[in-house]
Design a protein around this motif. Structure first.
Motif, PDB file in Angstrom:
ATOM      1  N   LYS A 317       2.280   6.430 -36.466  1.00  0.00           N
ATOM      2  CA  LYS A 317       3.554   6.125 -37.111  1.00  0.00           C
ATOM      3  C   LYS A 317       4.452   5.340 -36.151  1.00  0.00           C
ATOM      4  O   LYS A 317       5.680   5.462 -36.200  1.00  0.00           O
ATOM      5  CB  LYS A 317       4.267   7.422 -37.513  1.00  0.00           C
ATOM      6  CG  LYS A 317       3.507   8.271 -38.520  1.00  0.00           C
ATOM      7  CD  LYS A 317       4.357   9.456 -38.886  1.00  0.00           C
ATOM      8  CE  LYS A 317       3.574  10.477 -39.676  1.00  0.00           C
ATOM      9  NZ  LYS A 317       4.388  11.645 -40.045  1.00  0.00           N
ATOM     10  N   THR A 318       3.854   4.572 -35.252  1.00  0.00           N
ATOM     11  CA  THR A 318       4.673   3.896 -34.242  1.00  0.00           C
ATOM     12  C   THR A 318       5.580   2.842 -34.877  1.00  0.00           C
ATOM     13  O   THR A 318       6.664   2.573 -34.374  1.00  0.00           O
ATOM     14  CB  THR A 318       3.797   3.281 -33.132  1.00  0.00           C
ATOM     15  OG1 THR A 318       2.869   2.383 -33.726  1.00  0.00           O
ATOM     16  CG2 THR A 318       3.041   4.352 -32.368  1.00  0.00           C
ATOM     17  N   ILE A 319       5.142   2.260 -35.987  1.00  0.00           N
ATOM     18  CA  ILE A 319       5.986   1.274 -36.680  1.00  0.00           C
ATOM     19  C   ILE A 319       7.254   1.949 -37.224  1.00  0.00           C
ATOM     20  O   ILE A 319       8.339   1.352 -37.235  1.00  0.00           O
ATOM     21  CB  ILE A 319       5.195   0.546 -37.789  1.00  0.00           C
ATOM     22  CG1 ILE A 319       6.044  -0.570 -38.371  1.00  0.00           C
ATOM     23  CG2 ILE A 319       4.703   1.469 -38.875  1.00  0.00           C
ATOM     24  CD1 ILE A 319       5.284  -1.517 -39.289  1.00  0.00           C
ATOM     25  N   VAL A 320       7.114   3.193 -37.650  1.00  0.00           N
ATOM     26  CA  VAL A 320       8.263   3.953 -38.165  1.00  0.00           C
ATOM     27  C   VAL A 320       9.235   4.217 -37.010  1.00  0.00           C
ATOM     28  O   VAL A 320      10.456   4.035 -37.127  1.00  0.00           O
ATOM     29  CB  VAL A 320       7.788   5.296 -38.781  1.00  0.00           C
ATOM     30  CG1 VAL A 320       8.980   6.119 -39.246  1.00  0.00           C
ATOM     31  CG2 VAL A 320       6.793   5.054 -39.908  1.00  0.00           C
ATOM     32  N   ALA A 349      12.791  10.139 -39.265  1.00  0.00           N
ATOM     33  CA  ALA A 349      11.945   9.087 -39.869  1.00  0.00           C
ATOM     34  C   ALA A 349      10.474   9.374 -39.592  1.00  0.00           C
ATOM     35  O   ALA A 349       9.627   9.301 -40.503  1.00  0.00           O
ATOM     36  CB  ALA A 349      12.334   7.721 -39.306  1.00  0.00           C
ATOM     37  N   VAL A 350      10.156   9.743 -38.352  1.00  0.00           N
ATOM     38  CA  VAL A 350       8.753  10.001 -37.989  1.00  0.00           C
ATOM     39  C   VAL A 350       8.219  11.207 -38.776  1.00  0.00           C
ATOM     40  O   VAL A 350       7.055  11.250 -39.167  1.00  0.00           O
ATOM     41  CB  VAL A 350       8.612  10.181 -36.454  1.00  0.00           C
ATOM     42  CG1 VAL A 350       7.235  10.673 -36.076  1.00  0.00           C
ATOM     43  CG2 VAL A 350       8.907   8.858 -35.745  1.00  0.00           C
ATOM     44  N   CYS A 351       9.085  12.197 -39.038  1.00  0.00           N
ATOM     45  CA  CYS A 351       8.654  13.368 -39.828  1.00  0.00           C
ATOM     46  C   CYS A 351       8.504  13.005 -41.305  1.00  0.00           C
ATOM     47  O   CYS A 351       7.658  13.556 -42.007  1.00  0.00           O
ATOM     48  CB  CYS A 351       9.690  14.483 -39.731  1.00  0.00           C
ATOM     49  SG  CYS A 351       9.727  15.246 -38.133  1.00  0.00           S
ATOM     50  N   THR A 352       9.329  12.079 -41.779  1.00  0.00           N
ATOM     51  CA  THR A 352       9.372  11.802 -43.221  1.00  0.00           C
ATOM     52  C   THR A 352       8.224  10.910 -43.697  1.00  0.00           C
ATOM     53  O   THR A 352       7.628  11.159 -44.752  1.00  0.00           O
ATOM     54  CB  THR A 352      10.727  11.123 -43.575  1.00  0.00           C
ATOM     55  OG1 THR A 352      11.768  11.992 -43.180  1.00  0.00           O
ATOM     56  CG2 THR A 352      10.829  10.801 -45.064  1.00  0.00           C
ATOM     57  N   PHE A 353       7.923   9.867 -42.942  1.00  0.00           N
ATOM     58  CA  PHE A 353       6.919   8.901 -43.420  1.00  0.00           C
ATOM     59  C   PHE A 353       5.499   9.386 -43.133  1.00  0.00           C
ATOM     60  O   PHE A 353       5.270  10.099 -42.153  1.00  0.00           O
ATOM     61  CB  PHE A 353       7.159   7.527 -42.788  1.00  0.00           C
ATOM     62  CG  PHE A 353       8.309   6.801 -43.430  1.00  0.00           C
ATOM     63  CD1 PHE A 353       8.087   5.899 -44.458  1.00  0.00           C
ATOM     64  CD2 PHE A 353       9.617   7.056 -43.039  1.00  0.00           C
ATOM     65  CE1 PHE A 353       9.153   5.251 -45.074  1.00  0.00           C
ATOM     66  CE2 PHE A 353      10.685   6.423 -43.646  1.00  0.00           C
ATOM     67  CZ  PHE A 353      10.459   5.517 -44.664  1.00  0.00           C
TER      68      PHE A 353
END
Ligand code: NDP
Length: 380
Positions: A317-320, A349-353
């Motif tokens: 999720k690095t893009i997030v 954001a990292v938790c959500t996506f």
């Protein structure tokens, strides 16, 4: 032999340091193209001084000003995103990727696709699209040389031919302007305080990233892609003097480090001249004068960014991580959110996506836009 070079983001902090070195060694480099976002005056001045063949502004509204500033000169002038890609596509041996943020990704990929040597300062490009970039570098026989001081340090002491001998790498971090603040004191810090980095003179975005330690999180991800290591073999150590720029630890207990005065012209020169060396005006290191180097472990409670970056890297999720951070930094600089709110938003954001498989520039653009919209809505 002379090399030809294009400098993307020539008017920024890394860009102007690069231009300074190019001006000092005209016998080594021919300048193909220079690009900026909208700083027409500086771009025109650099293009004339370096006898560049092309000057590009990303902002189309700045086109007429640039045209006027360069009238009567034999320098091609262009504007807009397409023109940035055109500059990256021109046949320069080297491309300095020094645009800040996600905007640097497409031009960098364009240069990679023609097999150029990329001097990579724009870490966000690798954070957003690491798998894609590494694959394109391999496919097109391009070369990626790290300019970020920590990664350039590791590059200089990393034994690529005997990778099995490497145990782990350690990125050093100054700790930024708030290293000694309590969490309570950090609640009310202003953009002006956060922009005042103790050791490095840098652009606004990376200065805020250094203050939150998001920069070290971005660098951890960057290192994972550049050196092909999992996150648990990349350590971070606080070193407030910024003299040891990073280290590589070998399985026999040896630790190799690169040291130097904190001046970006050293790693930039290392990449520009690679595999040779070139002279710079950077002062030679005097360890007796410095006399003391100190080290601390990072405080994850005050600076959660590192743990969030590790989580993002493990879960693709690095893009997030990057997109939410870019929006949060912008909002903090505009005084629309608090300093501690930056890490809170990125963590959320990292938790959500969900986990994301990045296989094309189109996917990257789509996901990036989605995370940005979500982040803006959260801030609002
Ligand atoms: P700056 O903000 O100082 O400069 C950014 C450059 O990019 C400027 O030339 C700017 O043009 C241009 N630019 C900004 N937005 C756009 C856009 N949308 N399209 C095209 N060009 C654009 O940044 P830094 O030099 O500090 O950092 C550049 C990159 O290098 C970042 O990724 C940073 O993380 C990395 N880096 C920086 C270090 C440093 O010491 N500064 C150290 C290590 C890495 P204009 O001037 O017209 O706005």
């Amino acid at each position: 032999m002379k090399k030809s070079i294009t400098v993307m983001g020539s008017t920024g902090s890394v860009g102007t340091s690069t231009v300074d070195l190019l001006k000092r060694s005209p016998e080594l480099f021919d300048v193909e193209a220079l690009t900026a976002n909208k700083n027409v005056d500086l771009l025109a001045q650099q293009a004339i001084e370096l006898n560049a063949k092309m000057a590009v502004v990303a902002d189309k509204k700045a086109y007429n000003d640039l045209k006027n500033a360069l009238s009567g000169k034999d320098i091609e002038v262009a504007a807009g995103e397409e023109a940035l890609l055109e500059a990256a596509a021109r046949p320069a041996d080297q491309v300095m990727a020094a645009i800040v943020g996600f905007a640097g990704l497409a031009p960098t990929l364009t240069a990679i696709k023609r097999g150029a040597t990329i001097l990579l300062a724009n870490k966000e490009a690798l954070v957003c699209a690491g798998d894609l970039m590494v694959e394109e570098v391999r496919k097109n026989n391009a070369t990626l040389l790290p300019v970020d001081s920590e990664h350039n340090a590791i590059f200089q002491v990393f034994d690529f031919d005997n990778k099995f001998g490497i145990d782990h790498i350690t990125l050093t971090a100054s700790g930024g302007p708030f290293r000694c603040f309590t969490k309570q004191e950090m609640e009310t810090v202003t953009p002006q305080q956060a922009l005042a980095h103790p050791n490095w003179d840098m652009g606004a975005k990376i200065s805020i990233d250094s203050a939150t330690m998001m920069n070290k999180g971005l660098e951890l991800i960057e290192a994972a892609y550049l050196f092909g290591l999992p996150e648990d073999r990349i350590k971070v150590l606080i070193h407030p003097q910024s003299i040891i720029h990073s280290t590589v630890s070998y399985i026999d207990g040896s630790v190799l480090a690169q040291l130097g005065d904190p001046d970006m012209r050293t790693p930039i020169a290392c990449a520009l001249a690679w595999p040779e060396r070139m002279k710079t005006p950077v002062k030679q290191l005097d360890l007796a004068e410095i006399s003391k180097l100190t080290f601390e472990t990072p405080d994850h409670d005050k600076f959660p960014a590192l743990e969030i970056a590790r989580e993002a890297l493990r879960n693709h999720k690095t893009i997030v991580f990057n997109a939410a951070n870019e929006i949060a930094v912008e909002a903090f600089l505009q005084k629309r959110m608090s300093f501690l709110g930056i890490s809170e938003l990125v963590e959320k954001a990292v938790c959500t996506f969900d986990e994301i498989d990045i296989n094309s520039l189109e996917t990257v653009k789509m996901v990036d836009a989605e995370v940005r919209n979500w982040s803006r809505a959260q801030i609002n």
